[in-house]
Design an enzyme around this catalytic site. Sequence first.
Site, mmCIF file in Angstrom:
data_model
loop_
_atom_site.group_PDB
_atom_site.id
_atom_site.type_symbol
_atom_site.label_atom_id
_atom_site.label_comp_id
_atom_site.label_asym_id
_atom_site.label_seq_id
_atom_site.Cartn_x
_atom_site.Cartn_y
_atom_site.Cartn_z
ATOM 1 N N LYS A 288 9.396 3.849 29.755
ATOM 2 C CA LYS A 288 9.819 4.383 30.951
ATOM 3 C C LYS A 288 10.550 5.745 30.984
ATOM 4 O O LYS A 288 10.188 6.455 31.940
ATOM 5 C CB LYS A 288 11.145 3.342 31.279
ATOM 6 C CG LYS A 288 10.475 1.733 31.429
ATOM 7 C CD LYS A 288 11.337 0.931 31.960
ATOM 8 C CE LYS A 288 12.637 0.639 31.026
ATOM 9 N NZ LYS A 288 12.592 0.168 29.635
ATOM 10 N N ARG B 15 16.959 -4.822 37.133
ATOM 11 C CA ARG B 15 16.649 -5.704 35.960
ATOM 12 C C ARG B 15 17.035 -7.129 36.087
ATOM 13 O O ARG B 15 16.692 -7.959 35.267
ATOM 14 C CB ARG B 15 17.641 -5.046 34.753
ATOM 15 C CG ARG B 15 16.793 -4.326 33.821
ATOM 16 C CD ARG B 15 18.054 -3.705 32.836
ATOM 17 N NE ARG B 15 17.800 -3.434 31.559
ATOM 18 C CZ ARG B 15 17.352 -2.430 31.231
ATOM 19 N NH1 ARG B 15 17.498 -1.276 31.893
ATOM 20 N NH2 ARG B 15 17.111 -2.140 29.836
ATOM 21 N N ARG C 173 12.257 5.379 17.120
ATOM 22 C CA ARG C 173 12.919 6.110 18.153
ATOM 23 C C ARG C 173 13.902 7.012 17.937
ATOM 24 O O ARG C 173 14.807 6.595 17.051
ATOM 25 C CB ARG C 173 13.053 5.548 19.530
ATOM 26 C CG ARG C 173 13.474 6.427 20.412
ATOM 27 C CD ARG C 173 14.013 5.728 22.008
ATOM 28 N NE ARG C 173 14.446 4.499 21.878
ATOM 29 C CZ ARG C 173 14.835 3.918 23.046
ATOM 30 N NH1 ARG C 173 14.325 4.215 24.198
ATOM 31 N NH2 ARG C 173 15.532 3.024 22.816
ATOM 32 N N ARG D 274 19.388 5.444 18.476
ATOM 33 C CA ARG D 274 20.394 4.688 19.399
ATOM 34 C C ARG D 274 20.895 3.540 18.655
ATOM 35 O O ARG D 274 19.965 2.819 17.777
ATOM 36 C CB ARG D 274 19.674 4.378 20.653
ATOM 37 C CG ARG D 274 19.791 5.253 21.834
ATOM 38 C CD ARG D 274 19.164 4.932 23.126
ATOM 39 N NE ARG D 274 18.793 3.652 23.410
ATOM 40 C CZ ARG D 274 18.306 2.997 24.725
ATOM 41 N NH1 ARG D 274 17.502 4.235 25.272
ATOM 42 N NH2 ARG D 274 18.322 2.055 25.056
ATOM 43 N N ARG E 273 17.104 -7.806 22.996
ATOM 44 C CA ARG E 273 16.822 -6.994 23.982
ATOM 45 C C ARG E 273 15.636 -7.493 24.684
ATOM 46 O O ARG E 273 15.422 -7.594 26.137
ATOM 47 C CB ARG E 273 16.906 -5.384 24.199
ATOM 48 C CG ARG E 273 18.047 -4.949 23.680
ATOM 49 C CD ARG E 273 18.070 -3.538 23.120
ATOM 50 N NE ARG E 273 17.443 -2.448 23.991
ATOM 51 C CZ ARG E 273 16.999 -1.374 23.614
ATOM 52 N NH1 ARG E 273 17.046 -1.109 21.992
ATOM 53 N NH2 ARG E 273 16.286 -0.562 24.171
HETATM 54 P P1 AP5 Z 1 11.026 5.237 25.796
HETATM 55 O O1 AP5 Z 1 10.328 6.083 26.822
HETATM 56 O O2 AP5 Z 1 12.289 5.822 25.244
HETATM 57 O O3 AP5 Z 1 11.016 3.846 26.376
HETATM 58 P P2 AP5 Z 1 11.979 3.106 27.400
HETATM 59 O O4 AP5 Z 1 10.888 2.170 28.111
HETATM 60 O O5 AP5 Z 1 13.002 3.953 28.281
HETATM 61 O O6 AP5 Z 1 12.800 2.182 26.411
HETATM 62 P P3 AP5 Z 1 14.409 1.996 26.540
HETATM 63 O O7 AP5 Z 1 14.931 1.343 25.079
HETATM 64 O O8 AP5 Z 1 15.129 3.144 27.007
HETATM 65 O O9 AP5 Z 1 14.666 0.933 27.685
HETATM 66 P P4 AP5 Z 1 15.603 -0.179 27.729
HETATM 67 O O10 AP5 Z 1 15.482 -0.492 29.211
HETATM 68 O O11 AP5 Z 1 15.946 -1.334 26.829
HETATM 69 O O12 AP5 Z 1 16.929 0.790 27.487
HETATM 70 P P5 AP5 Z 1 18.155 1.380 28.782
HETATM 71 O O13 AP5 Z 1 18.524 2.664 27.983
HETATM 72 O O14 AP5 Z 1 17.221 1.150 30.238
HETATM 73 O O15 AP5 Z 1 10.011 5.112 24.605
HETATM 74 C C1 AP5 Z 1 10.543 4.373 23.545
HETATM 75 C C2 AP5 Z 1 9.535 5.031 22.126
HETATM 76 O O16 AP5 Z 1 8.330 5.083 22.433
HETATM 77 C C3 AP5 Z 1 9.841 6.670 21.872
HETATM 78 O O17 AP5 Z 1 10.044 6.813 20.486
HETATM 79 C C4 AP5 Z 1 8.637 7.204 22.418
HETATM 80 O O18 AP5 Z 1 8.572 8.477 21.915
HETATM 81 C C5 AP5 Z 1 7.556 6.115 22.134
HETATM 82 N N1 AP5 Z 1 6.666 6.021 23.178
HETATM 83 C C6 AP5 Z 1 6.757 6.280 24.614
HETATM 84 N N2 AP5 Z 1 5.522 6.174 25.316
HETATM 85 C C7 AP5 Z 1 4.463 6.034 24.010
HETATM 86 C C8 AP5 Z 1 3.171 5.858 24.262
HETATM 87 N N3 AP5 Z 1 2.418 5.839 25.388
HETATM 88 N N4 AP5 Z 1 2.558 5.932 23.064
HETATM 89 C C9 AP5 Z 1 3.259 5.845 21.894
HETATM 90 N N5 AP5 Z 1 4.435 5.914 21.716
HETATM 91 C C10 AP5 Z 1 5.261 6.049 22.742
HETATM 92 O O19 AP5 Z 1 19.313 0.404 28.713
HETATM 93 C C11 AP5 Z 1 20.051 0.239 27.469
HETATM 94 C C12 AP5 Z 1 20.847 -1.012 27.978
HETATM 95 O O20 AP5 Z 1 21.759 -0.410 28.905
HETATM 96 C C13 AP5 Z 1 20.361 -2.350 28.132
HETATM 97 O O21 AP5 Z 1 20.124 -2.928 27.018
HETATM 98 C C14 AP5 Z 1 21.738 -2.774 28.951
HETATM 99 O O22 AP5 Z 1 22.776 -3.203 28.083
HETATM 100 C C15 AP5 Z 1 22.248 -1.694 29.773
HETATM 101 N N6 AP5 Z 1 21.716 -1.370 30.944
HETATM 102 C C16 AP5 Z 1 20.859 -0.443 31.721
HETATM 103 N N7 AP5 Z 1 20.467 -0.851 32.962
HETATM 104 C C17 AP5 Z 1 20.816 -1.973 33.071
HETATM 105 C C18 AP5 Z 1 20.815 -2.743 34.373
HETATM 106 N N8 AP5 Z 1 19.981 -2.114 35.422
HETATM 107 N N9 AP5 Z 1 21.198 -3.747 34.405
HETATM 108 C C19 AP5 Z 1 22.240 -4.252 33.358
HETATM 109 N N10 AP5 Z 1 22.281 -3.572 31.968
HETATM 110 C C20 AP5 Z 1 21.610 -2.360 32.039
HETATM 111 MG MG MG Z 2 14.693 4.586 28.294
#
Ligand code: AP5
Ligand code: MG
Length: 209
Positions: free
Chosen positions: A13, A88, A122, A153, A164
């Site tokens: 994402k 979410r 990552r 992270r 997660r």
């Molecule tokens: P990356 O692009 O970083 O993936 P992502 O989908 O952004 O993953 P996140 O871990 O950031 O998602 P998340 O939803 O768990 O975390 P968030 O920060 O939103 O890619 C991942 C890896 O894969 C990288 O190394 C990249 O290089 C590689 N990659 C990408 N595309 C690729 C491809 N096509 N091929 C190969 N490799 C690839 O949330 C964190 C925390 O915040 C949550 O757990 C929660 O506690 C809180 N939070 C955030 N939003 C909310 C909400 N709306 N409600 C409640 N709690 C929330």
């Molecule tokens: Mg992300």
Amino acid sequence: MNIIFLGPPGAGKGTQAQKICAALNIPQISTGDILRRAMKDGTETGLKAKSYIEAGKLVPDEVIIDIVKERLAMDDCRNGYILDGFPRTVPQAEALDTIAKIDHVIELAVDDQVLVERLSGRRVCVKCGATYHLSMLGGKTNCAVCGEELIQRKDDSAETVLARLEVYHAQTAPLIGYYEKKGLLQRIDGAQGMDNTYAAILNALGVQA
Ligand code: AP5
Ligand code: MG
């Protein structure tokens, strides 16, 4: 264009939102990034969110809904935005319906096994937020964009990643049906290479590459 990126942790994402936002000149609104910044700055929201994030749980709906309402009211959102990581839960989606008209919901679909491998490798830049995978760094430990140190992270530890993923399947995956019913959902295979995924998203949005 108001766009939601939906998908499990590690689906890509953030990686794709950065590129699509640059191409469309609209802001990326990552609730995860907003919360991590608040934690780093030691704000009240950051203190509230810390224990949830570090356990791989969702922060309470009311906290996150207020953050998003405030952010979407800002001037730079007038011409559209990508919501990366919001909504979410169903209550978050219902709250969003009262303040925004969404044009596209892009679901990035990737198998759990691949996600665990992606997240364990990552690395992110502490300063500009650029995201990498160990497999693309060739041993480098600094950001190619700004030169700052790359870190892992805290919630990318093996145990927290599994928590997660469970939370995603239980609380967030129901949004797939929610947006399907509204006729807004487009599913993209997020396990293809980054460039192919990018092209598939642009195509789904009806934008010329
Ligand atoms: P990356 O692009 O970083 O993936 P992502 O989908 O952004 O993953 P996140 O871990 O950031 O998602 P998340 O939803 O768990 O975390 P968030 O920060 O939103 O890619 C991942 C890896 O894969 C990288 O190394 C990249 O290089 C590689 N990659 C990408 N595309 C690729 C491809 N096509 N091929 C190969 N490799 C690839 O949330 C964190 C925390 O915040 C949550 O757990 C929660 O506690 C809180 N939070 C955030 N939003 C909310 C909400 N709306 N409600 C409640 N709690 C929330
Ligand atoms: Mg992300």
